[in-house]
Design a protein around this motif. Structure first.
Motif, PDB file in Angstrom:
ATOM      1  N   SER A  29       0.835  -1.188   0.000  1.00 18.32           N
ATOM      2  CA  SER A  29       0.000   0.000   0.000  1.00 18.32           C
ATOM      3  C   SER A  29       0.876   1.247   0.000  1.00 18.32           C
ATOM      4  O   SER A  29       1.999   1.243   0.493  1.00 18.32           O
ATOM      5  CB  SER A  29      -0.919  -0.004   1.216  1.00 18.32           C
ATOM      6  OG  SER A  29      -0.165   0.035   2.389  1.00 18.32           O
ATOM      7  N   THR A  33      -1.548   7.821  -4.067  1.00 15.58           N
ATOM      8  CA  THR A  33      -1.346   7.245  -5.395  1.00 15.58           C
ATOM      9  C   THR A  33      -0.995   8.325  -6.408  1.00 15.58           C
ATOM     10  O   THR A  33      -0.647   8.052  -7.519  1.00 15.58           O
ATOM     11  CB  THR A  33      -2.635   6.523  -5.866  1.00 15.58           C
ATOM     12  OG1 THR A  33      -3.733   7.399  -5.708  1.00 15.58           O
ATOM     13  CG2 THR A  33      -2.844   5.251  -5.097  1.00 15.58           C
ATOM     14  N   ILE A 118       1.317  -1.559  -7.957  1.00 16.22           N
ATOM     15  CA  ILE A 118       0.643  -0.308  -7.624  1.00 16.22           C
ATOM     16  C   ILE A 118       1.064   0.743  -8.634  1.00 16.22           C
ATOM     17  O   ILE A 118       2.241   0.889  -8.981  1.00 16.22           O
ATOM     18  CB  ILE A 118       1.022   0.160  -6.191  1.00 16.22           C
ATOM     19  CG1 ILE A 118       0.605  -0.887  -5.183  1.00 16.22           C
ATOM     20  CG2 ILE A 118       0.353   1.495  -5.871  1.00 16.22           C
ATOM     21  CD1 ILE A 118       1.146  -0.610  -3.789  1.00 16.22           C
ATOM     22  N   GLY A 221      -4.740   0.141  -3.765  1.00 13.19           N
ATOM     23  CA  GLY A 221      -3.349   0.445  -3.487  1.00 13.19           C
ATOM     24  C   GLY A 221      -3.116   1.262  -2.233  1.00 13.19           C
ATOM     25  O   GLY A 221      -1.985   1.480  -1.842  1.00 13.19           O
TER      26      GLY A 221
END
Lengths: 605, 262
Positions: A29, A33, A118, A221
């Motif tokens: 994670s 993002t 990700i 993500g």
């Protein structure tokens, strides 16, 4: 020695492998993002088990500022301890563009797990999501990591409505979960609106703990703190696409506020409380109708997977005693919605509506448990009745087919009870007679009136004989009248026939006079008798009657001469005696003589 | 002399009549059965119902039928709690004397104690009246009545032949015709009643709960269950099975040993 150790290790290894392989989660994670160039962010790879040989991905396009920082936490719940390990890196992206962080890998219990890749978007410049109100969009704001604008709370705090199955059969149970995702601190919350669940029968799943259980989950993500705030089991009541309206909750969240003040920033007072209403997404379920093909006639709407059983508390009893018959349907599905199975009992059993007892439990997998129908039965008569098997049909959504299961049949022995013949409960619905009379009437004692079986009077010979007697009687009477009329049509003959009777009358009178010793009257009577007789017999009026035409008449009828002489002699004697006393002749003799004469003349004519 | 002859004729008629009626009375005069009847009655009065049943049964076993005996048997069985047997004998008595009020009342009582409450098939009201009409008197009563009517009627017609006055002649003629008409009506009713009972065979169910089957076979499907004392119509018999018709119109088969024909 070595071998034993080897085996122990192997065994333990297997054991741990079994234990770990249950639900190993290895996730990656990122804190953001979308980042600006030169903006630090964090990537974390976490595994909820004890892993080995962690291989980080090649972090191409990023610079590692710090890390890897390995943190291990151990939690123990009810004696089950679990370990989780997190490997985190602080990264900075020097260039703009889209970068993909490749999967990391780790070995847990001999098995290799990898994370999902990700995607990170790196944009130009400082913080991308600049707080409009801060007014300072300098590069210095680049370290303002937790900054979230109020319009973006929705990205950090949202509720997802999750159904266990998107497509179900009518009546098939499914679980609807409202899951809260948050990356913000929640100060307070309040439920605004629960959907109505129109078109569904719903059952709430009661939470076992008074507070929600938080866990960490990676969504798109990013790591979120996640809690299932509400779980409902739904049973669609009709087919078609059914929508579930969103659920709404209001939260008070802590929102970071960018600040120039270093001290404030340092001591963490740069947050403010914001009220925010979160709405879940609208869910549409596709509900398929139950197939008509192969639907049993006794199908009562049960959908799920069930078993059925029956029990009887007695095998033998007396009539009018109670019998308990229980049918238990157990399994998972819409137990509370189905109709009672169609139990058929012997006709002379008095039966009452079944008592229904439920023992059901709701959990994330749906409703399961059992429902018991207990029937109270009272056999009214002796005999050996059989309780037929109860057939229970249900629809199995997993196979898409109907299934019918049956209970065993039971035979009962009913002995004659003491009250069998005194069932008075029915007495009311019969005829009016019951209201006026309380008991049967007494026996007949006066007349037996026996006859042989099959030999009734009606239709017997005697019956017909007696019946014919009437017409015969009439016929005889008619014939008699015919004859009588014929017989009496000739007056002369009638007179002649009457003659002896009239004579007899006079003679009876004569007899009387004789007995009285009245000789004159006696002769008078005899004389009249003879004359009357001859008058009638010879059809000569009394006035015209004299000796001459008497003799002539008798001669004409061919009466013998001595008899005529005797008659004439007697007549003379009588005539004489009427006027003068006669001696030498007994009156008795005269009487007998006249009788004989009449007799003889009757015979000779 | 002539009087004597007339007297002799009368005696002949009486002798003839007596000769005809005597055989009818001679059955009732059977002393052994009379005694059994009396013993049965006294046993019943003492509430020795089993004893009473055996006395009455003795009369029945000798091949006699009697309204009183059947009715008393029914009563004795009723008191003993044997409702099926009570029903059987009440029905037998009813058949002999359908107009008897006591039999009807006791039949109702017995019927109330039977388990099956079957609603009778509705009858067209004229049919119902007609049956009530032809069943109002016993066959024996109707037979005697018809004889009396016919004899009296013809006697009056015969009197008409000899009656003196015109009034008497008219009166005797018309009344005689009416009586003969009544006589023939009673014969007709008796005939219809005989026909009715000959075509309405009935039976009583015996033996607890009896399964009515769809076909005459033990393995056949059971349609329903009947109980002791229920009256059913008999349609026909076949290899130990009886085809029955229920009062509500249903038909089925029962094993022969579970029923007794009335």
């Amino acid at each position: 020695m070595m071998r034993i150790r080897y085996y122990i290790v192997l065994f333990l290894g297997l054991l741990s492998q079994v234990a770990f392989s249950q639900n190993v989660r290895f996730t990656a994670s990122v804190s953001k993002t979308q980042v600006g160039t030169g903006e630090p962010f964090e990537i974390t790879f976490s595994v909820n088990a004890e892993g080995a040989s962690f291989v980080p991905p090649p972090l191409r396009g990023f610079e590692v500022v710090a890390g890897p920082n390995v943190s291990t936490s151990m939690t123990s719940i009810n004696g089950n301890s679990s370990t989780s390990t997190a490997y985190s890196y602080d990264l900075v992206a020097p260039q703009t563009g889209e970068f993909v962080i490749e999967p990391a890998s780790i070995v847990v219990g001999g098995k290799r797990y990898t994370t999902a890749p990700i995607k990170i978007k790196v944009v130009k410049g400082a913080p991308v999501q600049q707080n409009a109100r801060s007014g300072s969009s300098q590069g210095s704001g680049a370290d303002d990591l937790q900054q979230v604008s109020s319009g973006d709370i929705g990205k950090s705090l949202f509720i997802k409505a999750i159904v266990s199955k998107p497509s179900v059969y009518q009546g098939e149970q499914l679980t609807l979960t409202y899951r809260l995702y948050t990356r913000l601190g929640i100060e307070a919350n309040q439920l605004d609106k629960m959907p109505d669940f129109n078109g569904f029968w719903n059952e709430d799943i009661k939470s076992k703990t008074p507070y929600v259980q938080w866990r960490t989950e990676v969504y798109k993500g990013q790591a979120y703190r996640v809690a299932d705030i509400k779980q409902v089991i739904l049973f669609p009541e009709h087919s078609g696409d059914i929508s579930i309206e969103p659920m709404a909750m209001t939260f008070v969240v802590q929102q970071p506020v960018p600040t120039e003040d270093f001290m404030e920033q340092f001591f963490g007072n740069n947050v403010r409380e914001v009220k925010y209403q979160a709405k879940s997404n609208k869910v549409t379920l596709h509900v398929k109708p139950l197939p008509e093909v192969g639907k049993p006639a006794d199908f009562g709407g049960a959908v799920g997977h069930f078993t059925v059983n029956a029990s009887l508390d007695k095998k033998e009893l007396k009539s009018s005693e109670q019998l308990n018959y229980k049918v238990t349907v157990s399994g998972a599905g819409n137990l509370m919605l189905m109709q009672a199975p169609n139990a058929i009992f012997p006709a002379d059993f008095e039966k009452f509506d079944p008592k229904v007892t439920d023992s059901l439990s709701e959990n994330a997998n749906g409703v399961s448990g059992y429902r018991t129908y207990s029937y109270l039965l009272i056999p009214r008569h002796q005999g050996n009745p059989t309780i037929e098997p109860v057939k229970f049909s249900y629809f199995n959504p997993e196979t898409g087919r109907y299934q019918t299961i049956a209970t065993p049949s039971f035979s009962v022995k009913v002995n004659k009870g003491p009250t069998e013949n005194n069932v008075t409960a029915y007495a009311d619905d019969e005829q009016d007679i019951t209201r006026t009379e309380k008991d049967i009437r007494n026996i007949k004692t006066d007349d037996v009136d026996l006859s042989k079986v099959g030999q009734g009077f009606f239709g017997s010979i005697w019956y017909y004989v007696l019946l014919l007697l009437g017409p015969l009687l009439f016929g005889a009477a008619y014939a008699y009248r015919k004859w009588y009329e014929q017989y009496n049509s000739d007056i002369v003959k009638v007179k002649s026939r009457k003659a002896s009777r009239i004579a007899a009358k006079h003679l009876v009178n004569a007899q009387k006079q004789l007995n009285a010793g009245n000789s004159k009257a006696f002769y008078e009577a005899v004389f009249r008798g003879l004359y009357g007789y001859l008058s009638n017999k010879l059809n000569i009026p009394v006035a015209d009657l004299n000796r001459e035409n008497i003799v002539a008449g008798l001669r004409a009828r061919q009466v013998q001469e001595p008899l005529i002489n005797q008659l004439v002699h007697t007549l003379d004697l009588c005539e004489m005696a009427r006027y003068a006393p006669v001696s030498g002749i007994a009156e008795n003799e005269v009487f007998n003589q006249s009788k004989t004469i009449i007799h003889d003349i009757e015979d000779s004519l | 002399m002539i009087l004597k002859i007339a007297c002799k004729k009368h005696r002949l008629v009486w002798c003839l009549l007596g000769f005809m009626v005597l055989p009818l009375l001679s059955l009732a005069a059977n002393p052994a059965t009379e005694a059994a009847f009396a013993k049965g009655n006294s046993a019943y009065a003492k509430k020795h119902y089993n004893e009473a049943i055996s006395f009455y049964k003795q009369i029945v076993d000798e091949g006699y039928q009697s309204v009183a005996v059947y009715y008393n048997l029914g009563n004795a069985y009723y008191r003993n709690g044997d409702i099926a047997w009570a029903m059987l004998y009440y029905e037998k008595a009813y058949k002999l004397s359908p107009g008897d009020e006591a039999i009807k009342v006791n039949l109702q009582f017995a019927r109330q104690k039977t388990a099956d409450k079957l609603d009778p098939e509705p009858e067209f009201f004229i049919t119902r009246w007609w049956h009530a009409f032809i069943l109002a008197f016993s066959l024996h009563a109707l037979a005697v009545l018809s004889i009396v009517y016919v004899l009296l009627g013809f006697a009056l017609l015969s009197y008409y032949l000899f009656a003196g006055t015109v009034l008497l002649k008219k009166a005797s003629f018309y009344s005689g015709l009416v009586l003969i008409g009544l006589g023939f009506i009673s014969i007709f009713i008796a005939n219809r009643q005989l026909h009715y009972f000959n075509h309405h065979h009935e039976a009583i169910i015996f033996g607890g709960a009896v399964a009515v089957k769809s076909t005459p076979a033990t393995a056949a499907k059971s349609l329903l269950v009947l109980h002791d004392g229920t009256k059913v119509g008999v349609l026909n018999n076949q290899n130990g099975w009886m085809k029955i018709k229920l009062p509500n119109g249903n038909e089925g088969w029962v094993a022969y040993n579970n029923v007794k024909q009335i």
